[in-house]
Design an enzyme around this catalytic site. Structure first.
Site, PDB file in Angstrom:
ATOM      1  N   GLY A 135       0.849  -1.187   0.000  1.00  0.00           N
ATOM      2  CA  GLY A 135       0.000   0.000   0.000  1.00  0.00           C
ATOM      3  C   GLY A 135       0.877   1.225   0.000  1.00  0.00           C
ATOM      4  O   GLY A 135       2.088   1.148  -0.253  1.00  0.00           O
TER       5      GLY A 135
ATOM      6  N   ASP B 258     -10.203   5.526   6.733  1.00  0.00           N
ATOM      7  CA  ASP B 258      -9.898   5.058   5.377  1.00  0.00           C
ATOM      8  C   ASP B 258     -10.738   3.825   5.040  1.00  0.00           C
ATOM      9  O   ASP B 258     -10.219   2.822   4.553  1.00  0.00           O
ATOM     10  CB  ASP B 258      -8.401   4.758   5.248  1.00  0.00           C
ATOM     11  CG  ASP B 258      -7.964   4.609   3.788  1.00  0.00           C
ATOM     12  OD1 ASP B 258      -8.735   4.997   2.888  1.00  0.00           O
ATOM     13  OD2 ASP B 258      -6.864   4.079   3.541  1.00  0.00           O
TER      14      ASP B 258
HETATM   15  N1  LIG Z   1      -4.077  -9.441   7.183  1.00  0.00           N
HETATM   16  C1  LIG Z   1      -3.863  -9.527   5.864  1.00  0.00           C
HETATM   17  N2  LIG Z   1      -3.961 -10.718   5.231  1.00  0.00           N
HETATM   18  C2  LIG Z   1      -3.743 -10.809   3.889  1.00  0.00           C
HETATM   19  N3  LIG Z   1      -3.435  -9.764   3.102  1.00  0.00           N
HETATM   20  C3  LIG Z   1      -3.331  -8.553   3.677  1.00  0.00           C
HETATM   21  C4  LIG Z   1      -3.518  -8.369   5.084  1.00  0.00           C
HETATM   22  N4  LIG Z   1      -3.352  -7.065   5.360  1.00  0.00           N
HETATM   23  C5  LIG Z   1      -3.063  -6.463   4.200  1.00  0.00           C
HETATM   24  N5  LIG Z   1      -3.040  -7.343   3.176  1.00  0.00           N
HETATM   25  C6  LIG Z   1      -2.787  -7.055   1.751  1.00  0.00           C
HETATM   26  O1  LIG Z   1      -1.844  -6.007   1.639  1.00  0.00           O
HETATM   27  C7  LIG Z   1      -2.408  -4.874   0.961  1.00  0.00           C
HETATM   28  C8  LIG Z   1      -1.898  -3.594   1.606  1.00  0.00           C
HETATM   29  O2  LIG Z   1      -2.274  -3.583   2.974  1.00  0.00           O
HETATM   30  P1  LIG Z   1      -2.884  -2.300   3.684  1.00  0.00           P
HETATM   31  O3  LIG Z   1      -4.075  -1.817   2.900  1.00  0.00           O
HETATM   32  O4  LIG Z   1      -3.126  -2.649   5.103  1.00  0.00           O
HETATM   33  O5  LIG Z   1      -1.656  -1.320   3.531  1.00  0.00           O
HETATM   34  P2  LIG Z   1      -1.570   0.244   3.375  1.00  0.00           P
HETATM   35  O6  LIG Z   1      -0.162   0.595   3.047  1.00  0.00           O
HETATM   36  O7  LIG Z   1      -2.074   0.873   4.624  1.00  0.00           O
HETATM   37  O8  LIG Z   1      -2.563   0.460   2.161  1.00  0.00           O
HETATM   38  P3  LIG Z   1      -3.328   1.705   1.558  1.00  0.00           P
HETATM   39  O9  LIG Z   1      -2.442   2.303   0.534  1.00  0.00           O
HETATM   40  O10 LIG Z   1      -4.561   1.067   0.956  1.00  0.00           O
HETATM   41  O11 LIG Z   1      -3.671   2.632   2.674  1.00  0.00           O
HETATM   42  C9  LIG Z   1      -3.911  -5.056   1.085  1.00  0.00           C
HETATM   43  O12 LIG Z   1      -4.598  -4.475  -0.002  1.00  0.00           O
HETATM   44  C10 LIG Z   1      -4.060  -6.561   1.081  1.00  0.00           C
HETATM   45  O13 LIG Z   1      -4.052  -7.015  -0.245  1.00  0.00           O
END
Ligand SMILES: Nc1ncnc2c1ncn2[C@@H]1O[C@H](COP(=O)(O)OP(=O)(O)OP(=O)(O)O)[C@@H](O)[C@H]1O
Length: 461
Positions: free
Chosen positions: A31, A144
């Site tokens: 992400g 979010d």
């Molecule tokens: N507990 C989990 N189990 C499996 N896959 C996960 C898990 N948590 C996150 N992911 C995968 O990793 C991706 C990125 O995680 P997350 O959305 O938590 O990160 P972020 O950096 O905060 O993202 P964003 O840019 O959407 O804010 C998710 O879209 C999902 O595909």
């Protein structure tokens, strides 16, 4: 704050405290602030997700929010976390195979009937509402909410995830000290949340038909959990720590999410209006508000529920201005009539839009949906945040009590991949990830800029 001089390891693979406990397998997602890996816990072969968070504040927020929410079966389980000042935070989360964005995509592109059926929609809604209610009752604003942050386990249990932008609201007068935030030892949940939170008669093994009486019992249980959370709330707040610089005046415990909030900008972590993915972002945020509350999550829920009904994003804006234009073209203009006080929003006087005489209306955007379905979306998409229905109010909504009853969790159709593994949907969500651009002025039509006493005003046509 992250000390600029601290060095960081280049990869989670070099962290011996992690690799001695977990076998890191493939990267399953990334992400704006993180990389997520599938991994196996060496002691018992449990499959987990290791989320390496590259942003200090985001890691801190996510850990604090998740610690406070582990009592809720609809929030992702945090098994443990690795934290030190000079390394990225690594969260050990339960592994969840898919998400609501994939359910929507599968319904549209793969399922024979081409829809998410009403009993399925109701079960997804119940789970989302239960998770959001737990957040708000624990004084946490997610900030979010979107389909790809609603993860789903293989057994159909939906979990709120990605708390990297969450804020914990503090009681008035409580000043958070960042040094204390992560000092208390973390006790991971004893059993996994699905087992803890879901009654046996509700689980996969049971194939008995769901009667209205049984269902109402389940619903009462979900509603009842909210009151149990109240017992935890006090300790969460004290323990609370929290990176949040907001204060909350809760006048009525029963109606927590409608309490009035005031947010202080203190130190170097002011509240920002640039939160949430644009398509799900509330109008007050698009107008630059830094004084908002849990109601911003309720707006996002309205957009998510509309998407469950139509399988299309309701307001797919290409810029913040376009986002507001789309909202107004459906719901009508934002004015003092619909939200007294809106003129005080920071950017209200700066940006003006043409008067929409005949807004399209939600009915038009959600064709073939029942009046009750449209009403539930309307209750969330109120311009005035104080008029948005709370998660608890919606858990009591007639729509969820009427036939057809929600499908048992075990009968939900659960895709096998998540939206970030799916190339086609990745495009949609990728466009959505530019958290930096709070006021982009590209991709919209003609405009007229005039000088005013306050600076300038822009009118869009
Ligand atoms: N507990 C989990 N189990 C499996 N896959 C996960 C898990 N948590 C996150 N992911 C995968 O990793 C991706 C990125 O995680 P997350 O959305 O938590 O990160 P972020 O950096 O905060 O993202 P964003 O840019 O959407 O804010 C998710 O879209 C999902 O595909």
């Amino acid at each position: 704050m992250e000390p600029a001089s601290k060095s960081k390891s280049w990869s989670i693979h070099t962290r011996s405290e992690i690799t001695c406990k977990y076998e890191i397998q493939q990267r399953v997602g990334s992400g704006a602030y993180s990389d997520v890996y599938k991994a196996r816990r060496l002691s018992d072969n449990l499959v987990v997700a290791l989320k390496e968070v590259h942003d200090y504040q985001s890691g801190l927020r996510e850990i604090e929010a998740l610690k406070a929410l582990q009592h809720c079966p609809n929030v992702v389980v945090l098994h443990e976390y690795f934290w030190s000042d000079d390394e990225d935070a690594v969260l050990v989360l339960e592994f969840l195979q898919t998400d609501l964005a994939s359910v929507i995509r599968s319904a549209k592109k793969e399922w024979e009937d081409g829809v998410i059926r009403v009993p399925e929609i109701k079960r997804w809604m119940l789970q989302i509402l239960s998770g959001v209610d737990a957040c708000h009752r624990s004084s946490i604003v997610h900030r979010d909410l979107k389909p790809s942050n609603l993860l789903i386990a293989a057994d159909g249990v939906l979990k709120l995830a990605d708390f990297g932008q969450a804020r914990i609201l503090l009681e008035p007068g409580f000043v958070a000290n960042n040094d204390d935030l992560l000092s208390s030892a973390y006790e991971p949940p004893v059993m996994s949340a699905p087992e803890k939170g879901i009654k046996d008669d509700y689980k996969s093994q049971n194939k008995e038909p769901l009667t209205k009486e049984k269902y109402i019992d389940q619903l009462d249980e979900i509603r009842g959990q909210a009151y149990m959370y109240e017992f935890d709330k006090e300790s969460n707040l004290q323990d609370g720590n929290a990176s949040c610089l907001a204060t909350c005046t809760a006048s009525d415990e029963e109606d927590f999410a409608k309490s009035s909030y005031s947010y202080q900008e203190e130190g170097d972590t002011p509240l920002t209006s640039c939160v949430g993915t644009r398509w799900f972002r509330a109008p007050e945020l698009l107008y630059g508000s830094t004084n908002y509350g849990p109601e911003i999550d309720l707006w996002s829920l309205g957009c998510i529920f509309a998407e469950l009904f139509s399988l299309k994003p309701l307001f797919p804006g290409t810029s913040d201005i376009d986002q507001l234009s789309r909202i107004f073209s459906v719901l009508g203009n934002l004015s003092e009539e619909v939200w007294p006080g809106c003129v005080k929003l920071p950017d209200y006087q700066t940006i003006s839009f043409c008067k929409i005489d005949n807004p399209i209306g939600l009915e038009e955007c959600l064709p073939n949906r029942s009046a009750d379905e449209i009403l539930i979306v309307k209750k969330l998409l109120s311009f005035d945040p104080a008029n948005r229905a709370t998660a608890m109010e919606l858990l009591h909504d007639k729509y969820l009590e009427d036939s057809p009853l929600p499908l048992p969790i075990s009968e939900l159709r659960v895709p096998s991949t998540n939206s970030s593994q799916d190339d086609e949907s990745h495009g949609d969500w990728f466009d959505n990830r530019d958290m930096e651009s709070d006021s982009d002025f590209d991709e919209f039509g003609s405009m007229d800029v005039t000088n005013t006493d306050a600076g300038f005003s822009i009118k869009f046509f």
